[in-house]
Design an enzyme around this catalytic site. Structure first.
Site, PDB file in Angstrom:
ATOM      1  N   GLY A  15     -32.139 -11.990  26.421  1.00 45.22           N
ATOM      2  CA  GLY A  15     -31.112 -12.802  25.779  1.00 45.22           C
ATOM      3  C   GLY A  15     -31.246 -14.266  26.109  1.00 45.22           C
ATOM      4  O   GLY A  15     -31.952 -15.028  25.444  1.00 45.22           O
ATOM      5  N   ARG A  16     -30.584 -14.670  27.187  1.00 38.63           N
ATOM      6  CA  ARG A  16     -30.452 -16.101  27.469  1.00 38.63           C
ATOM      7  C   ARG A  16     -31.772 -16.821  27.671  1.00 38.63           C
ATOM      8  O   ARG A  16     -31.853 -18.037  27.506  1.00 38.63           O
ATOM      9  CB  ARG A  16     -29.515 -16.310  28.673  1.00 38.63           C
ATOM     10  CG  ARG A  16     -28.056 -16.007  28.337  1.00 38.63           C
ATOM     11  CD  ARG A  16     -27.213 -15.853  29.574  1.00 38.63           C
ATOM     12  NE  ARG A  16     -27.660 -14.714  30.374  1.00 38.63           N
ATOM     13  CZ  ARG A  16     -27.198 -14.402  31.568  1.00 38.63           C
ATOM     14  NH1 ARG A  16     -26.269 -15.169  32.112  1.00 38.63           N
ATOM     15  NH2 ARG A  16     -27.652 -13.351  32.212  1.00 38.63           N
ATOM     16  N   ASN A  28     -31.408  -4.334  29.907  1.00 39.40           N
ATOM     17  CA  ASN A  28     -31.061  -5.729  29.609  1.00 39.40           C
ATOM     18  C   ASN A  28     -30.305  -6.343  30.787  1.00 39.40           C
ATOM     19  O   ASN A  28     -29.510  -5.678  31.429  1.00 39.40           O
ATOM     20  CB  ASN A  28     -30.202  -5.760  28.325  1.00 39.40           C
ATOM     21  CG  ASN A  28     -29.506  -7.095  28.095  1.00 39.40           C
ATOM     22  OD1 ASN A  28     -28.279  -7.175  28.131  1.00 39.40           O
ATOM     23  ND2 ASN A  28     -30.261  -8.141  27.858  1.00 39.40           N
ATOM     24  N   GLY A  29     -30.588  -7.617  31.020  1.00 45.34           N
ATOM     25  CA  GLY A  29     -29.845  -8.363  32.030  1.00 45.34           C
ATOM     26  C   GLY A  29     -30.746  -9.191  32.924  1.00 45.34           C
ATOM     27  O   GLY A  29     -31.530  -8.637  33.692  1.00 45.34           O
ATOM     28  N   ASP A  30     -30.665 -10.521  32.772  1.00 43.59           N
ATOM     29  CA  ASP A  30     -31.365 -11.471  33.640  1.00 43.59           C
ATOM     30  C   ASP A  30     -32.888 -11.462  33.527  1.00 43.59           C
ATOM     31  O   ASP A  30     -33.562 -11.932  34.452  1.00 43.59           O
ATOM     32  CB  ASP A  30     -31.034 -11.219  35.134  1.00 43.59           C
ATOM     33  CG  ASP A  30     -29.555 -11.294  35.449  1.00 43.59           C
ATOM     34  OD1 ASP A  30     -28.832 -11.940  34.672  1.00 43.59           O
ATOM     35  OD2 ASP A  30     -29.142 -10.722  36.475  1.00 43.59           O
ATOM     36  N   LYS A  89     -25.227  -0.762  22.070  1.00 40.94           N
ATOM     37  CA  LYS A  89     -25.472  -1.653  23.211  1.00 40.94           C
ATOM     38  C   LYS A  89     -24.214  -1.623  24.072  1.00 40.94           C
ATOM     39  O   LYS A  89     -23.110  -1.882  23.588  1.00 40.94           O
ATOM     40  CB  LYS A  89     -25.765  -3.065  22.715  1.00 40.94           C
ATOM     41  CG  LYS A  89     -26.013  -4.053  23.843  1.00 40.94           C
ATOM     42  CD  LYS A  89     -26.635  -5.331  23.298  1.00 40.94           C
ATOM     43  CE  LYS A  89     -26.825  -6.368  24.377  1.00 40.94           C
ATOM     44  NZ  LYS A  89     -25.581  -7.053  24.746  1.00 40.94           N
ATOM     45  N   CYS A 119     -18.979  -5.732  24.722  1.00 43.36           N
ATOM     46  CA  CYS A 119     -18.422  -7.084  24.733  1.00 43.36           C
ATOM     47  C   CYS A 119     -17.094  -7.138  25.494  1.00 43.36           C
ATOM     48  O   CYS A 119     -16.179  -6.364  25.212  1.00 43.36           O
ATOM     49  CB  CYS A 119     -18.223  -7.588  23.307  1.00 43.36           C
ATOM     50  SG  CYS A 119     -17.580  -9.266  23.283  1.00 43.36           S
TER      51      CYS A 119
HETATM   52  C1  LIG Z   1     -23.593 -16.808  24.363  1.00 45.29           C
HETATM   53  C2  LIG Z   1     -23.706 -15.293  24.421  1.00 45.29           C
HETATM   54  C3  LIG Z   1     -23.386 -14.561  23.284  1.00 45.29           C
HETATM   55  C4  LIG Z   1     -23.480 -13.156  23.307  1.00 45.29           C
HETATM   56  N1  LIG Z   1     -23.215 -12.447  22.167  1.00 45.29           N
HETATM   57  C5  LIG Z   1     -23.406 -11.099  22.143  1.00 45.29           C
HETATM   58  C6  LIG Z   1     -23.235 -10.359  20.937  1.00 45.29           C
HETATM   59  O1  LIG Z   1     -22.918 -10.892  19.858  1.00 45.29           O
HETATM   60  N2  LIG Z   1     -23.430  -9.010  21.003  1.00 45.29           N
HETATM   61  C7  LIG Z   1     -23.803  -8.375  22.162  1.00 45.29           C
HETATM   62  O2  LIG Z   1     -23.982  -7.147  22.163  1.00 45.29           O
HETATM   63  N3  LIG Z   1     -23.982  -9.056  23.308  1.00 45.29           N
HETATM   64  C8  LIG Z   1     -23.821 -10.398  23.316  1.00 45.29           C
HETATM   65  N4  LIG Z   1     -24.061 -11.092  24.474  1.00 45.29           N
HETATM   66  C9  LIG Z   1     -24.647 -10.391  25.638  1.00 45.29           C
HETATM   67  C10 LIG Z   1     -26.176 -10.492  25.578  1.00 45.29           C
HETATM   68  O3  LIG Z   1     -26.687  -9.828  24.448  1.00 45.29           O
HETATM   69  C11 LIG Z   1     -26.837  -9.887  26.843  1.00 45.29           C
HETATM   70  O4  LIG Z   1     -26.408  -8.561  26.992  1.00 45.29           O
HETATM   71  C12 LIG Z   1     -26.497 -10.672  28.117  1.00 45.29           C
HETATM   72  O5  LIG Z   1     -26.595 -12.080  27.889  1.00 45.29           O
HETATM   73  C13 LIG Z   1     -27.417 -10.290  29.279  1.00 45.29           C
HETATM   74  O6  LIG Z   1     -28.770 -10.455  28.940  1.00 45.29           O
HETATM   75  P1  LIG Z   1     -29.635 -11.796  29.371  1.00 45.29           P
HETATM   76  O7  LIG Z   1     -29.443 -11.952  30.845  1.00 45.29           O
HETATM   77  O8  LIG Z   1     -31.037 -11.498  28.962  1.00 45.29           O
HETATM   78  O9  LIG Z   1     -29.013 -12.938  28.612  1.00 45.29           O
HETATM   79  C14 LIG Z   1     -23.920 -12.482  24.484  1.00 45.29           C
HETATM   80  C15 LIG Z   1     -24.214 -13.242  25.621  1.00 45.29           C
HETATM   81  C16 LIG Z   1     -24.127 -14.624  25.604  1.00 45.29           C
HETATM   82  C17 LIG Z   1     -24.494 -15.404  26.838  1.00 45.29           C
END
Ligand SMILES: Cc1cc2nc3c(=O)[nH]c(=O)nc-3n(C[C@H](O)[C@H](O)[C@H](O)COP(=O)(O)O)c2cc1C
Length: 315
Positions: free
Chosen positions: A233-234, A209-211, A145, A105
């Site tokens: 994630g998103r 993880n990512g995108d 993570k 984070c």
């Molecule tokens: C709104 C938001 C909140 C997030 N909160 C956390 C969290 O609590 N813990 C964590 O490890 N990553 C957190 N992340 C990161 C996501 O878990 C992930 O690594 C990141 O969004 C990339 O993956 P994606 O492209 O599939 O979203 C957060 C990301 C976003 C956008």
């Protein structure tokens, strides 16, 4: 054997997203499109141990889950081994299936505590935190993570530290801390992580993880990189059907949005209703009348108001 090792590869898990994948949304996701595993939002381990009663209660509310979410992993952030050990024991008592430590984070308030991505800069401390989690967890699997580096790609030095511990799984968000989320994820680095793992500690599972936009994309990336699992994630925004690959009709989508809203109000009464508004932006999109309905939803103060708006839109 941990749940991680019983998953069929490649497996697909839901990312922790603070103020998004809360207990209410997770319950909806588990019902309409269950991933192979779910994570709670990150929770402050220091807060759980040290905060006054009122603050602790709020953090415990973030850790509530329902049986249909299993396997469910509790995610914590801290830089203090003695605190990590205590919350790992708490996670076991609460019945979680695993414990994840956040080492990615970029939030300044978390980095100030030397936690989150700051641990990439202090691998010895990171290892102490992991060892403490293992001590406290009474056999529950521990995962981390993290990102591929702090200011630059440091995978070749950072990952070996993690592989030198008893972690069951490592999720790599394929960007550095400095990159935040502003460049495309470096999936080639995920492939390199798999090779490092094969050499240094073949037992440890690697997740990328990512995108990732959906399961089809996830399968392609798993094949290209050889990872054991993919974390999404998103892509879950407005789409609790993501992991089932079904496409709901507009009435179905709006009905589930109301269900989600009611659960939010019921399970998280201490949280601001404004949190639901970003979900509405994602749910209410791409159909005739969406813009008008969305504008009305932005003014809605409660679940019953949201239900009334959806009812009049559909009838
Ligand atoms: C709104 C938001 C909140 C997030 N909160 C956390 C969290 O609590 N813990 C964590 O490890 N990553 C957190 N992340 C990161 C996501 O878990 C992930 O690594 C990141 O969004 C990339 O993956 P994606 O492209 O599939 O979203 C957060 C990301 C976003 C956008």
């Amino acid at each position: 054997m941990s749940f991680w090792n019983s998953l069929t590869k490649p497996f697909f898990v839901l990312a922790p997203l603070a103020d998004v994948t809360d207990p209410a949304f997770r319950r909806v996701i588990a019902k309409y499109g269950k991933p192979d595993a779910m994570f709670t939002e990150f929770v402050s381990a220091d807060g759980l141990v040290l905060a006054p009663e009122e603050g602790r209660k709020k953090l415990l509310a973030d850790l509530q889950y329902s049986e249909i979410e299993r396997p469910i992993v509790a995610q914590f952030f801290t830089s203090r081994p003695e605190i990590m050990e205590r919350v790992a024991a708490l996670a076991m008592e609460l019945g979680f299936d695993g414990i994840d430590i956040n080492m990615g984070c970029p939030d300044k308030s978390i980095e100030k505590q030397k936690a989150g991505a700051a641990l990439i800069k202090d691998p010895e401390r990171a290892k102490e935190v992991i060892k403490a989690a293992v001590r406290g967890a009474g056999g529950l699997p521990i995962s981390v993570k993290t990102r591929i580096g702090y200011n630059k790609d440091e995978l070749d030095s950072w990952l070996p530290h993690l592989l030198d511990t008893d972690l069951t799984a490592i999720t790599l968000h394929a960007r550095t801390r400095k990159e935040m989320s502003s460049v495309p994820a470096h999936w080639d680095a995920v492939g390199r992580a798999v090779l490092l793992r094969d050499t240094l500690n073949p037992k440890t599972l690697i997740l990328g993880n990512g995108d990732v936009s959906g399961l089809e994309d996830a399968r392609t990336k798993a094949k290209q990189t050889g990872v054991d699992g993919i974390m999404l994630g998103r892509a879950i925004f407005g789409n609790p059907w993501l992991f089932s690959e079904t496409i709901p009709s507009v009435p179905e989508k709006l009905t589930v949005m109301v269900e989600h809203t009611k659960l939010f109000e019921e399970l998280l009464p201490h949280k601001s209703f404004a949190i639901m508004k970003k979900h509405y932006k994602a749910y209410v999109n791409g159909f005739p009348g969406a813009a008008e309905l969305r504008a009305e939803l932005m003014e809605a103060p409660s679940a019953s108001a949201v239900e009334a708006l959806v009812h009049s839109f559909l009838h």
